[in-house]
Each structure stands twice: as structure tokens, then as C-alpha cells.
Design a protein around this motif. Structure first.
Motif, PDB file in Angstrom:
ATOM      1  N   ALA A 188       0.834  -1.206   0.000  1.00  0.00           N
ATOM      2  CA  ALA A 188       0.000   0.000   0.000  1.00  0.00           C
ATOM      3  C   ALA A 188       0.868   1.254   0.000  1.00  0.00           C
ATOM      4  CB  ALA A 188      -0.930  -0.011   1.204  1.00  0.00           C
ATOM      5  N   VAL A 189       1.906   1.261   0.809  1.00  0.00           N
ATOM      6  CA  VAL A 189       2.800   2.420   0.858  1.00  0.00           C
ATOM      7  C   VAL A 189       3.524   2.581  -0.476  1.00  0.00           C
ATOM      8  CG1 VAL A 189       4.873   3.374   1.957  1.00  0.00           C
ATOM      9  CG2 VAL A 189       3.076   2.348   3.353  1.00  0.00           C
ATOM     10  N   TYR A 190       3.970   1.481  -1.043  1.00  0.00           N
ATOM     11  CA  TYR A 190       4.636   1.528  -2.351  1.00  0.00           C
ATOM     12  C   TYR A 190       3.691   2.100  -3.412  1.00  0.00           C
ATOM     13  CZ  TYR A 190       7.056   0.010  -6.554  1.00  0.00           C
ATOM     14  OH  TYR A 190       7.676  -0.022  -7.776  1.00  0.00           O
ATOM     15  N   ASP A 191       2.426   1.663  -3.396  1.00  0.00           N
ATOM     16  CA  ASP A 191       1.441   2.184  -4.350  1.00  0.00           C
ATOM     17  C   ASP A 191       1.252   3.683  -4.196  1.00  0.00           C
ATOM     18  OD1 ASP A 191       1.019  -0.271  -5.501  1.00  0.00           O
ATOM     19  OD2 ASP A 191      -0.850  -0.680  -4.411  1.00  0.00           O
ATOM     20  N   ILE A 192       1.176   4.144  -2.955  1.00  0.00           N
ATOM     21  CA  ILE A 192       1.007   5.575  -2.700  1.00  0.00           C
ATOM     22  C   ILE A 192       2.201   6.352  -3.247  1.00  0.00           C
ATOM     23  CG2 ILE A 192       0.970   7.334  -0.881  1.00  0.00           C
ATOM     24  CD1 ILE A 192      -0.739   5.358   0.763  1.00  0.00           C
ATOM     25  N   ILE A 193       3.395   5.856  -2.981  1.00  0.00           N
ATOM     26  CA  ILE A 193       4.602   6.542  -3.439  1.00  0.00           C
ATOM     27  C   ILE A 193       4.667   6.584  -4.964  1.00  0.00           C
ATOM     28  CG2 ILE A 193       7.124   6.344  -3.538  1.00  0.00           C
ATOM     29  CD1 ILE A 193       6.958   5.398  -0.585  1.00  0.00           C
ATOM     30  N   GLU A 194       4.361   5.491  -5.607  1.00  0.00           N
ATOM     31  CA  GLU A 194       4.401   5.463  -7.068  1.00  0.00           C
ATOM     32  C   GLU A 194       3.305   6.347  -7.677  1.00  0.00           C
ATOM     33  OE1 GLU A 194       6.808   4.192  -9.025  1.00  0.00           O
ATOM     34  OE2 GLU A 194       7.795   3.836  -7.099  1.00  0.00           O
ATOM     35  N   THR A 195       2.138   6.408  -7.040  1.00  0.00           N
ATOM     36  CA  THR A 195       1.075   7.286  -7.524  1.00  0.00           C
ATOM     37  C   THR A 195       1.487   8.745  -7.385  1.00  0.00           C
ATOM     38  OG1 THR A 195      -0.577   5.636  -6.907  1.00  0.00           O
ATOM     39  CG2 THR A 195      -1.376   7.871  -7.272  1.00  0.00           C
ATOM     40  N   CYS A 196       2.163   9.074  -6.299  1.00  0.00           N
ATOM     41  CA  CYS A 196       2.675  10.441  -6.136  1.00  0.00           C
ATOM     42  C   CYS A 196       3.650  10.779  -7.256  1.00  0.00           C
ATOM     43  CB  CYS A 196       3.377  10.586  -4.789  1.00  0.00           C
ATOM     44  SG  CYS A 196       2.271  10.666  -3.401  1.00  0.00           S
ATOM     45  N   LYS A 197       4.558   9.872  -7.527  1.00  0.00           N
ATOM     46  CA  LYS A 197       5.540  10.118  -8.594  1.00  0.00           C
ATOM     47  C   LYS A 197       4.848  10.317  -9.941  1.00  0.00           C
ATOM     48  CE  LYS A 197       9.258   7.432  -6.489  1.00  0.00           C
ATOM     49  NZ  LYS A 197      10.081   6.205  -6.643  1.00  0.00           N
ATOM     50  N   ALA A 198       3.821   9.521 -10.205  1.00  0.00           N
ATOM     51  CA  ALA A 198       3.100   9.633 -11.474  1.00  0.00           C
ATOM     52  C   ALA A 198       2.370  10.968 -11.590  1.00  0.00           C
ATOM     53  CB  ALA A 198       2.115   8.482 -11.618  1.00  0.00           C
ATOM     54  N   ASN A 199       2.043  11.579 -10.447  1.00  0.00           N
ATOM     55  CA  ASN A 199       1.337  12.859 -10.440  1.00  0.00           C
ATOM     56  C   ASN A 199       2.259  14.027 -10.100  1.00  0.00           C
ATOM     57  OD1 ASN A 199      -1.723  12.336 -10.797  1.00  0.00           O
ATOM     58  ND2 ASN A 199      -0.999  10.681  -9.485  1.00  0.00           N
ATOM     59  N   GLN A 200       3.569  13.825 -10.238  1.00  0.00           N
ATOM     60  CA  GLN A 200       4.589  14.847  -9.970  1.00  0.00           C
ATOM     61  C   GLN A 200       4.437  15.470  -8.576  1.00  0.00           C
ATOM     62  OE1 GLN A 200       2.880  15.128 -13.175  1.00  0.00           O
ATOM     63  NE2 GLN A 200       4.472  13.747 -13.906  1.00  0.00           N
TER      64      GLN A 200
ATOM     65  N   ASN B 201       5.872  15.210  -4.538  1.00  0.00           N
ATOM     66  CA  ASN B 201       6.919  14.693  -3.666  1.00  0.00           C
ATOM     67  C   ASN B 201       6.278  13.720  -2.673  1.00  0.00           C
ATOM     68  OD1 ASN B 201       8.645  14.333  -1.417  1.00  0.00           O
ATOM     69  ND2 ASN B 201       9.723  16.221  -1.924  1.00  0.00           N
ATOM     70  N   PRO B 202       6.631  12.430  -2.703  1.00  0.00           N
ATOM     71  CA  PRO B 202       6.000  11.444  -1.829  1.00  0.00           C
ATOM     72  C   PRO B 202       6.175  11.743  -0.336  1.00  0.00           C
ATOM     73  CG  PRO B 202       7.241  10.327  -3.546  1.00  0.00           C
ATOM     74  CD  PRO B 202       7.563  11.781  -3.638  1.00  0.00           C
ATOM     75  N   GLU B 203       7.340  12.232   0.047  1.00  0.00           N
ATOM     76  CA  GLU B 203       7.567  12.524   1.461  1.00  0.00           C
ATOM     77  C   GLU B 203       6.645  13.649   1.940  1.00  0.00           C
ATOM     78  OE1 GLU B 203      11.140  13.794   4.534  1.00  0.00           O
ATOM     79  OE2 GLU B 203      11.611  13.367   2.438  1.00  0.00           O
ATOM     80  N   ASN B 204       6.546  14.711   1.146  1.00  0.00           N
ATOM     81  CA  ASN B 204       5.651  15.815   1.514  1.00  0.00           C
ATOM     82  C   ASN B 204       4.193  15.362   1.542  1.00  0.00           C
ATOM     83  OD1 ASN B 204       7.835  17.494   1.708  1.00  0.00           O
ATOM     84  ND2 ASN B 204       7.533  18.425  -0.301  1.00  0.00           N
ATOM     85  N   TYR B 205       3.829  14.508   0.604  1.00  0.00           N
ATOM     86  CA  TYR B 205       2.456  14.013   0.536  1.00  0.00           C
ATOM     87  C   TYR B 205       2.116  13.180   1.778  1.00  0.00           C
ATOM     88  CZ  TYR B 205      -1.661  11.460  -1.010  1.00  0.00           C
ATOM     89  OH  TYR B 205      -2.917  10.907  -1.082  1.00  0.00           O
ATOM     90  N   LEU B 206       3.012  12.277   2.164  1.00  0.00           N
ATOM     91  CA  LEU B 206       2.759  11.465   3.354  1.00  0.00           C
ATOM     92  C   LEU B 206       2.678  12.327   4.605  1.00  0.00           C
ATOM     93  CD1 LEU B 206       5.011   8.379   2.573  1.00  0.00           C
ATOM     94  CD2 LEU B 206       2.515   8.456   2.588  1.00  0.00           C
ATOM     95  N   LEU B 207       3.551  13.319   4.705  1.00  0.00           N
ATOM     96  CA  LEU B 207       3.466  14.242   5.843  1.00  0.00           C
ATOM     97  C   LEU B 207       2.130  14.979   5.848  1.00  0.00           C
ATOM     98  CD1 LEU B 207       7.070  15.749   5.911  1.00  0.00           C
ATOM     99  CD2 LEU B 207       6.016  14.254   7.619  1.00  0.00           C
TER     100      LEU B 207
END
Length: 73
Positions: free
Chosen positions: A25-37, A39-45
Motif C-alpha cells: 500500500a505504501v509503495y502504491d502511494i509513493i508510485e502514484t505520487c511520482k506519477a502525479n509529480q 513529492n511522496p515525502e511531503n504528501y505522506l506528511l
């Protein structure tokens, strides 16, 4: 094997499956963030800061506001 070792094996297997699902699930979230330009770290925060304040969680409308493809993110 006796019932105790069987029980321990089943418990460890269930824990591993749970960890694998959480990791996926975390991997999916990170890859979806990357696909939508995004930053995964900022998004999770952002999620960790805002989702606990939601009163109707996990209402679908609430979750839609936090999806990475939402332009307001």
C-alpha cells in the motif's frame, strides 16, 4: 509438529502477510505520487497531519480530497 508450533507458524505467516500488504500500500502511494509529480515525502506528511482531523473518515468523499491526483493537493 504439535498444535503450539502450528499456531506460532500461522501467527508468523499472518504477520508477514499483513506486513506485505502494508508495504504494498505504501509503495502504491509513493508510485502514484511520482506519477502525479508530487513529492511522496511531503504528501505522506500532509496525510499524517490532516487525516487525523477528519471526522467522517473513511468516507469516500473525504478520501477523494486526499488522493494524489486531486489538484488541491
Amino acid at each position: 509438529m504439535n498444535w503450539l508450533t502450528d499456531w506460532k507458524f500461522i501467527l508468523l505467516l499472518n504477520m508477514a502477510v499483513g506486513w506485505i500488504k502494508a508495504s504494498a500500500a505504501v509503495y502504491d502511494i509513493i508510485e502514484t505520487c511520482k506519477a502525479n509529480q508530487i513529492n511522496p515525502e511531503n504528501y505522506l506528511l500532509y496525510l499524517f497531519q490532516h487525516l487525523p482531523n477528519e471526522t467522517k473518515f473513511p468516507d469516500r468523499d473525504v478520501l477523494d480530497r486526499y488522493m494524489p491526483w486531486n489538484p488541491e493537493i
